[in-house]
Design an enzyme around this catalytic site. Structure first.
Site, PDB file in Angstrom:
ATOM      1  N   LYS A  18      -0.099  14.092  23.471  1.00  0.00           N
ATOM      2  CA  LYS A  18      -1.130  13.120  23.088  1.00  0.00           C
ATOM      3  C   LYS A  18      -0.740  12.442  21.789  1.00  0.00           C
ATOM      4  O   LYS A  18      -1.273  12.750  20.729  1.00  0.00           O
ATOM      5  CB  LYS A  18      -2.476  13.826  22.942  1.00  0.00           C
ATOM      6  CG  LYS A  18      -3.277  13.940  24.210  1.00  0.00           C
ATOM      7  CD  LYS A  18      -4.673  14.447  23.876  1.00  0.00           C
ATOM      8  CE  LYS A  18      -5.581  14.409  25.083  1.00  0.00           C
ATOM      9  NZ  LYS A  18      -6.948  14.830  24.732  1.00  0.00           N
ATOM     10  N   LYS A  46      -7.719   2.726  16.517  1.00  0.00           N
ATOM     11  CA  LYS A  46      -7.403   3.827  15.599  1.00  0.00           C
ATOM     12  C   LYS A  46      -6.340   4.720  16.221  1.00  0.00           C
ATOM     13  O   LYS A  46      -6.166   4.741  17.444  1.00  0.00           O
ATOM     14  CB  LYS A  46      -8.652   4.657  15.284  1.00  0.00           C
ATOM     15  CG  LYS A  46      -9.213   5.405  16.482  1.00  0.00           C
ATOM     16  CD  LYS A  46     -10.392   6.262  16.108  1.00  0.00           C
ATOM     17  CE  LYS A  46     -10.918   7.043  17.308  1.00  0.00           C
ATOM     18  NZ  LYS A  46      -9.957   8.014  17.865  1.00  0.00           N
ATOM     19  N   LYS A  75     -14.148   9.267  20.750  1.00  0.00           N
ATOM     20  CA  LYS A  75     -12.804   9.170  21.304  1.00  0.00           C
ATOM     21  C   LYS A  75     -11.908  10.264  20.724  1.00  0.00           C
ATOM     22  O   LYS A  75     -12.144  10.783  19.634  1.00  0.00           O
ATOM     23  CB  LYS A  75     -12.199   7.802  20.982  1.00  0.00           C
ATOM     24  CG  LYS A  75     -12.946   6.639  21.634  1.00  0.00           C
ATOM     25  CD  LYS A  75     -12.771   6.655  23.147  1.00  0.00           C
ATOM     26  CE  LYS A  75     -13.503   5.504  23.807  1.00  0.00           C
ATOM     27  NZ  LYS A  75     -14.960   5.683  23.862  1.00  0.00           N
ATOM     28  N   ASP A  76     -10.858  10.578  21.490  1.00  0.00           N
ATOM     29  CA  ASP A  76      -9.910  11.609  21.074  1.00  0.00           C
ATOM     30  C   ASP A  76      -9.319  11.310  19.704  1.00  0.00           C
ATOM     31  O   ASP A  76      -9.108  10.144  19.348  1.00  0.00           O
ATOM     32  CB  ASP A  76      -8.756  11.705  22.083  1.00  0.00           C
ATOM     33  CG  ASP A  76      -9.186  12.319  23.391  1.00  0.00           C
ATOM     34  OD1 ASP A  76      -9.063  13.529  23.545  1.00  0.00           O
ATOM     35  OD2 ASP A  76      -9.652  11.548  24.261  1.00  0.00           O
ATOM     36  N   LYS A  77      -9.004  12.373  18.978  1.00  0.00           N
ATOM     37  CA  LYS A  77      -8.272  12.214  17.725  1.00  0.00           C
ATOM     38  C   LYS A  77      -6.814  11.860  18.011  1.00  0.00           C
ATOM     39  O   LYS A  77      -6.239  10.975  17.367  1.00  0.00           O
ATOM     40  CB  LYS A  77      -8.338  13.497  16.897  1.00  0.00           C
ATOM     41  CG  LYS A  77      -7.511  13.439  15.610  1.00  0.00           C
ATOM     42  CD  LYS A  77      -7.604  14.718  14.817  1.00  0.00           C
ATOM     43  CE  LYS A  77      -6.774  14.631  13.531  1.00  0.00           C
ATOM     44  NZ  LYS A  77      -6.860  15.854  12.723  1.00  0.00           N
TER      45      LYS A  77
END
Length: 361
Positions: A18, A46, A75-77
């Site tokens: 990721k 981001k 949202k995912d980091k």
């Protein structure tokens, strides 16, 4: 927690990380912004930040409190993500020259109301898998075609259950009075993990029914499932793997309201056309439940939650969801498999990846 898969191919070796090159998420708004009103809408990109960390940085620059910002979803980091956030337009000037190495304001407009959680249609994903040999690349393409045609089981992903996978146990202990949790937010989070655990069990049972119907003749399937021959014959006539029962709680797809399946043949047709889907129960009070034979099946899964129903807010969740706008390609010289697809809100891309690979690392 062991998960049952819909697809029955052998595991596929692939490397997924990721990072901002290999995992990109773009939020799809629920509605078109009006271009006027009191609220400034920022389209923000981001990377390697949570939504809350991004909002904190915007807050520090413009002076608005973090609670003054609106957003449609977290949202995912990890990876690169775009999403919309809102703030009162009186803070616009202070964001004019905003600069950050991990955040970029892509565009801005205005709207009449603040963004609220759930104000999104879904998300579009780009995912790159590495170290994929050519044969496995073909298998992944075929698997993705099947998911595009059939849909996929809308499990809650591992993120819901914590690093050790035991969040649902903590939630059950809180409901039983065996564990105290002072922070209300964490208490509700653990309880929701318990609800998610029961939903996943329900969905695994429905997958098991599909596999037995596919793998056995009518008499064998009836014996294995404890269903009548007439019911098995009826279920086998349905073209999709996931079967619709009279008494199920269906839902207009992707938006609308839940309702009980009464006209079975009509609802089978609408499900096959992806106009509706079947939902599972996140147990609790004030929520619609299945009826008749389906309720009898469901009670064997949800019976353990019966003493706690008044302590939980119940709701329905899509049991089966559909991939939209699917694209993919295999890059031979790099041994990469790249894909794009869109999911409705609340669905996990990692669940789709696990379904595709059966062996993700």
């Amino acid at each position: 927690m062991k998960r049952l898969f819909f697809l029955n191919h052998s595991p596929i070796e692939a490397l997924f990380t990721k990072n901002s090159n290999d995992f990109v998420v773009n939020e799809i708004p629920l509605y078109e912004f009006s271009g006027e009103g009191e609220h400034l809408i920022l389209h923000v990109r981001k990377k390697d930040l949570t939504t809350w960390q991004m909002i904190q940085r915007l807050s520090e620059v413009c002076g608005a409190k973090t609670r003054d910002f609106g957003y449609a979803g977290l949202k995912d980091k990890d990876g690169m993500t775009t999403q919309y956030v809102s703030v009162h337009k009186s803070f616009e000037n202070k964001l004019e020259n905003f600069a950050d190495d991990k955040i970029k304001i892509l565009s801005k407009t205005y709207h009449n109301n603040k963004l609220r959680v759930g104000h999104l249609k879904g998300n579009r994903f780009f995912i790159r898998l590495k170290r994929v040999n050519k044969v496995d690349g073909q298998k992944l393409g075929n698997a993705l075609k099947t998911l595009k045609k059939e849909g996929f089981p809308n499990f809650f992903g591992y993120q819901r259950f914590g690093r050790d996978g035991d969040n649902y146990i903590l939630g059950r202990e809180i409901l039983e009075g065996k564990r105290k949790e002072r922070k209300r937010k964490m208490k509700m989070f653990f309880i929701s993990a318990y609800q998610s655990y029961l939903f996943n069990n329900w969905l695994s049972k429905r997958l098991e029914i599909g596999h037995i119907l596919d793998g056995f003749d009518e008499a064998e399937a009836a014996k294995a499932l404890g269903f009548s021959i007439e019911l098995v014959k009826s279920l086998k006539k349905q073209s999709k793997f996931f079967k619709v029962f009279e008494g199920d709680v269906a839902h207009h797809y992707p938006n609308g309201k839940p309702f009980i399946v009464e006209d079975l043949q009509n609802e089978i047709k609408r499900f096959e056309e992806e106009d509706t889907t079947i939902t599972g129960w996140l147990p609790g009070h004030r929520s619609m439940q299945s009826e008749g034979f389906v309720k009898e099946m469901d009670e064997t899964i949800y019976a353990e939650a019966e003493p706690f129903l008044k302590q939980m807010d119940g709701t329905r969740r899509f049991g089966w969801a559909f991939l939209k706008d699917v694209e993919y390609k295999y890059i031979d010289e790099e041994n990469w498999f790249e894909m794009h697809f869109s999911l409705p809100k609340g669905s996990y891309a990692t669940v789709v990846l696990e379904e595709l690979t059966h062996n993700l690392k």
